[in-house]
Design an enzyme around this catalytic site. Structure first.
Site, PDB file in Angstrom:
ATOM      1  N   ASP A   1     -46.610  -2.787 -22.308  1.00  0.00           N
ATOM      2  CA  ASP A   1     -46.554  -1.618 -23.219  1.00  0.00           C
ATOM      3  C   ASP A   1     -47.904  -1.628 -24.072  1.00  0.00           C
ATOM      4  O   ASP A   1     -48.010  -2.858 -24.687  1.00  0.00           O
ATOM      5  CB  ASP A   1     -44.962  -1.721 -23.972  1.00  0.00           C
ATOM      6  CG  ASP A   1     -44.907  -0.380 -24.883  1.00  0.00           C
ATOM      7  OD1 ASP A   1     -44.777   0.511 -24.318  1.00  0.00           O
ATOM      8  OD2 ASP A   1     -44.724  -0.690 -26.060  1.00  0.00           O
TER       9      ASP A   1
ATOM     10  N   GLU B   1     -50.597  -0.319 -19.838  1.00  0.00           N
ATOM     11  CA  GLU B   1     -50.490   1.130 -20.561  1.00  0.00           C
ATOM     12  C   GLU B   1     -51.648   1.004 -21.458  1.00  0.00           C
ATOM     13  O   GLU B   1     -51.704   0.220 -22.681  1.00  0.00           O
ATOM     14  CB  GLU B   1     -49.205   1.308 -21.212  1.00  0.00           C
ATOM     15  CG  GLU B   1     -49.146   2.679 -21.957  1.00  0.00           C
ATOM     16  CD  GLU B   1     -47.846   2.716 -22.998  1.00  0.00           C
ATOM     17  OE1 GLU B   1     -47.152   3.983 -22.990  1.00  0.00           O
ATOM     18  OE2 GLU B   1     -47.554   1.897 -23.917  1.00  0.00           O
TER      19      GLU B   1
END
Lengths: 107, 720
Positions: free
Chosen positions: B363, B400
């Site tokens: 993330d 990401e």
């Protein structure tokens, strides 16, 4: 009820009758019985749990130990487990590693 | 003396190993100096080795609790002789590992400008704890006054994996299904015994298998606190949680509240059983990991672990001692500090080796490439370490590739030959094309090829591109074609949260409608999205429920919703059976055609002597694609002789895409003479079941030279 584990052999089938609560305090006793059974190289391990009232994670650990101690060629049958004991086996997924039976005759 | 209730009695092996023999006794506990490595609490013969790091603490105390107790059972100060460098380590013997919880008190300077926030009144969670108590059952209100809310527990590593190991499926063969453990089965319609748990997901593996995806990507499953920043909606009174879990309490521990056995402390076994069963079904497991920040927030947040153990090491701090906030969540983990780098590595190695996890999605991974002062690094040591780590050598690593501080690295993320990326440009370009925007045909051609414009320049193949149109952030696919604007009022933030750049289209009516024309048109756009995603090079990722038309009722940021805005309504399987059938068959189509799954970029040339390039471009005229700015049509043909870089032979595939509002007649190129005739695999304009045919059952195309492609629809032909 106090925990008890009784081992009996019939030919090469080891039968352990469990009663009471299998928790952290009683797990070592169960482990001793598993080791005792393993010494005689059984072809099948039958755990009779009709009278087992409670199974804690410590008890589950011994079941895992039993599976690994006996080896892949020894089938383990859990017989007569019900209520919270069966629930614990199912939630943790252990019921996929053994044969769950209602009665010993089925095993 | 220590309480008899936590003494497990004689340990047989104790006398046998002099390196595990007690040399000290404090407060009735038998001890010896511990081993600095590994960090955390490790079971050793007869006892437990506790090891914890702090650069600036003066003293360290091990605090032991009986499971669930408010008051400590014992506090054992580490003798100074037990400290090596910055590591306190101690073996404690005769503990009942099943019934002990542990934490630490650290005493040190409280000087915020210097970056220190020690507080010896706090009992701290070990960053290396392998299981955490305190939030054992999801949604059970915690004791807000607890001195020890997150409680370290000991874990046995005796799981019976049999012959299981990570599957090592070639990445180009993955179809990823992004999902949330609780959302997947919490809805009453799921019909499982323990909704919202690992055990329940296991019961639903046959559904995942039938869908055909080969990998599940689990939104955060390690310990987080659903009550972090929890509140009630000011108007509705609805309880709002930290539902998604992108806020870490502990990196090593699975979330107990996701386990049916969490109240029994058996979450580790339950999760391992899930992974093992997924592997038996040839489904890989990727974890969504959040190493960019923790649940301790900024200087106003709680102190329960990292802040109290070594604030200056674990967090990026401003010169004034405040927290940099590149995560948008209050603090930023100091990932390129060598100590923090080690914990990240240790953590991922642990999940890969102990849980057999197949890969990780990071993330806000751009943060992992920032130096301790926030500047982007050209050669980030953490990313390099992860790429070349031996234990992680076969793991998928997915970034990401952006953060909340404005660093956007799609196409330029430091990959070290290993990293793949969530391709945000694929999402954006596909959405625009699907709703009929002009000027997108050129970008579409790049995205379909695995984005060589983004990844080809530095030798990365299409496998660097995780292609997606929807993910947990943003609209579900059904909502993408049902709403022009976000509708996040349920989040209680006056609709100010969530992105505004949705590139969505409501098809003429905002939200739900009973107009069958609009409903059918939306479904056609969904089928278009599934089709293009599954015929694109790169790795397709779909969002849980998109296969059956899941709606979030226009909410594009459901991070706090523990209700049917997130829960998958299994009744949709029947309600949208046509969509589900299409999705299953489209995944099946991809898996049946290796020509769609090349590891290397297409060359647009014929290197197999087939007479056709590996990919050729077409339009309303064959061999003559319309690349103009006003074009909304594009077609391409994949030569089956170039499948897997020419190592296997596949059928030819022709795809015609029309996002114009008028029907277009596409002239179809002829396949090679030995490749037979064209058959119709997909026509998204047709009603089910004629919208898609199973591989091998496609009807022959009547006019082999032309196809009238309906407005906003996609056609796929195969030649055999």
């Amino acid at each position: 009820m106090a925990f008890d584990a009784q081992l009996a052999f019939k030919e090469k089938v080891a039968k352990i009758t469990l009663t009471g609560s299998l928790d952290a305090s009683s797990a070592p006793r169960f482990k001793e019985v598993i080791e005792e059974a393993a010494l005689q190289s059984p072809t099948k391990l039958v755990l009779l749990m009709d009278s087992l009232e409670f199974l804690a994670s410590a008890g589950l650990r011994v079941l895992i130990f039993a599976k690994q101690k006996m080896g892949a060629t020894v089938d383990i049958y859990v017989v007569g487990s019900q209520g919270p004991v069966l629930g614990t086996l199912e939630m943790s997924g252990f019921h996929h590693s053994v044969y769950i039976q209602d009665t010993y005759a089925d095993a | 003396m220590a309480s008899d209730t936590v003494l497990a009695g004689k340990i047989d092996s104790l006398e046998a190993r002099i390196d595990y023999y007690p040399t000290h006794e404090i407060a009735g506990f038998r001890l010896r100096p511990g081993k600095p490595f590994p960090f955390g609490a490790t079971l050793v013969p007869g006892g437990v080795n506790f090891s914890v790091f702090s650069s600036y603490a003066f003293t360290c105390v091990l605090v032991l609790f009986e499971k669930g107790s408010v008051e400590p059972l014992a506090e054992i100060s580490f003798p100074d002789s037990f400290r090596i460098g910055h590591v306190w380590s101690m073996m404690v013997f005769d503990l009942d590992c099943e019934r002990i919880e542990y934490g630490y008190r650290m005493d040190g300077p409280f000087d915020t400008v210097a970056g220190h926030r020690f507080n010896k009144d706090k009992i701290l969670l070990d960053p290396y704890a392998k299981a955490v108590g305190g939030r054992d059952v999801w949604g059970t209100s915690p004791d807000w006054d607890s001195l020890f809310p997150y409680r370290g527990r000991l874990v046995f590593e005796d799981f019976d994996w049999e012959d299981d190991r990570p599957l090592e499926v070639p990445i180009e063969d993955l179809v990823i299904y992004e999902m949330h453990i609780r959302s997947f089965t919490r809805h009453p319609s799921s019909g499982v015994r323990h909704p919202g748990t690992f055990a329940a997901m296991r019961d639903k593996i046959p559904y995942i298998k039938e869908l055909g995806v080969t990998c599940v990507e689990l939104m955060p499953i390690y310990e987080f606190d659903e009550f972090e920043n929890s509140r009630r909606h000011p108007d509705t009174g609805e309880m709002l949680y930290n539902y998604w879990g992108y806020s870490t309490v502990n990196f090593f521990a699975p979330k107990a509240g996701f386990a049916a056995t969490g109240r029994l402390g058996m979450q580790v076994d339950e999760l391992k059983n899930l992974v093992k069963e997924l592997h038996k079904n040839n489904i890989e497991v990727i974890l969504d990991v959040v190493f960019n920040h923790t649940a301790e927030g900024d200087e106003r947040g709680p102190t329960f672990s990292f802040r109290g153990i070594d604030n200056k090491t674990y967090y990026m701090l401003t010169p004034e001692g405040y927290y940099y906030n590149f995560s948008g969540c209050g603090n930023t983990l100091n990932c390129n500090n060598p100590i923090v780098r080690s914990i990240v590595l240790d953590c991922l190695r642990y999940w890969a080796s102990e849980y057999h996890i197949d890969g990780f999605r990071f993330d806000l991974a751009a943060i992992l490439g920032r130096d301790p002062w926030g500047a982007p690094l050209s050669n980030p040591p953490l990313l390099e370490s992860l790429a070349f780590d031996p234990v992680l050598g076969k793991c998928k690593l997915i970034a990401e590739a952006w953060d909340a501080g404005g660093l956007y690295q799609v196409g330029s993320f430091p990959a070290f030959g290993r990293w793949a990326e969530w391709n945000g440009k694929y999402r954006d370009d596909l959405r625009c094309f699907l709703k009929g925007d002009s000027g997108k045909v050129g970008s579409l051609a790049q995205r379909i090829q695995g984005s060589p414009d983004l990844y080809g320049w530095n030798g990365r193949g299409p496998t660097a591109s995780i292609n997606f149109i929807t993910c947990h952030d943003g609209f579900s696919m059904y909502d993408l074609f049902s709403y022009n604007e976000k509708h996040n009022e349920a989040n209680g933030e006056n609709n100010n949260d969530g992105g505004n750049d949705n590139d969505s289209w409501n098809c003429g009516c905002e939200g739900e409608t009973s107009d069958p024309g609009i409903i059918n048109f939306r479904k056609r756009l969904i089928r278009n999205a599934w089709t293009i995603l599954m015929v694109s090079h790169g790795i397709p990722m779909v969002l849980m429920g998109d296969e059956m038309g899941r709606t979030q009722r226009g909410n594009n940021n459901t991070y706090c919703q523990d209700n049917d805005l997130n829960w998958l309504d299994w009744g949709l399987m029947d309600e949208n059976a046509d969509l589900l059938r299409f999705a299953r068959n489209m995944v099946s189509f991809r898996m049946a055609h290796p020509v769609l799954r090349n590891r290397y970029h297409l060359s647009n040339q014929d290197y197999m002597g087939s007479g056709y390039a590996d990919i050729s471009w077409h339009g309303e005229s064959a061999w003559n694609a319309d690349w103009s700015d006003e074009s909304r049509t594009l077609a391409f043909m994949l030569c089956g002789k170039h499948a897997k870089s020419g190592t296997v032979c596949d059928e030819y595939i022709y795809v015609a895409m029309n996002s114009h509002w008028e029907t277009k007649c596409f002239e179809i190129p002829m396949p090679a003479p030995d490749s037979g005739k064209w058959y119709v695999a997909v026509n998204t304009a047709m009603p089910s079941p004629e919208d898609i045919f199973e591989p091998g059952k496609e009807p022959e195309l009547g006019d082999q030279g032309h196809f009238l492609v309906t407005p906003y629809s996609v056609v796929v032909l195969v030649a055999r």
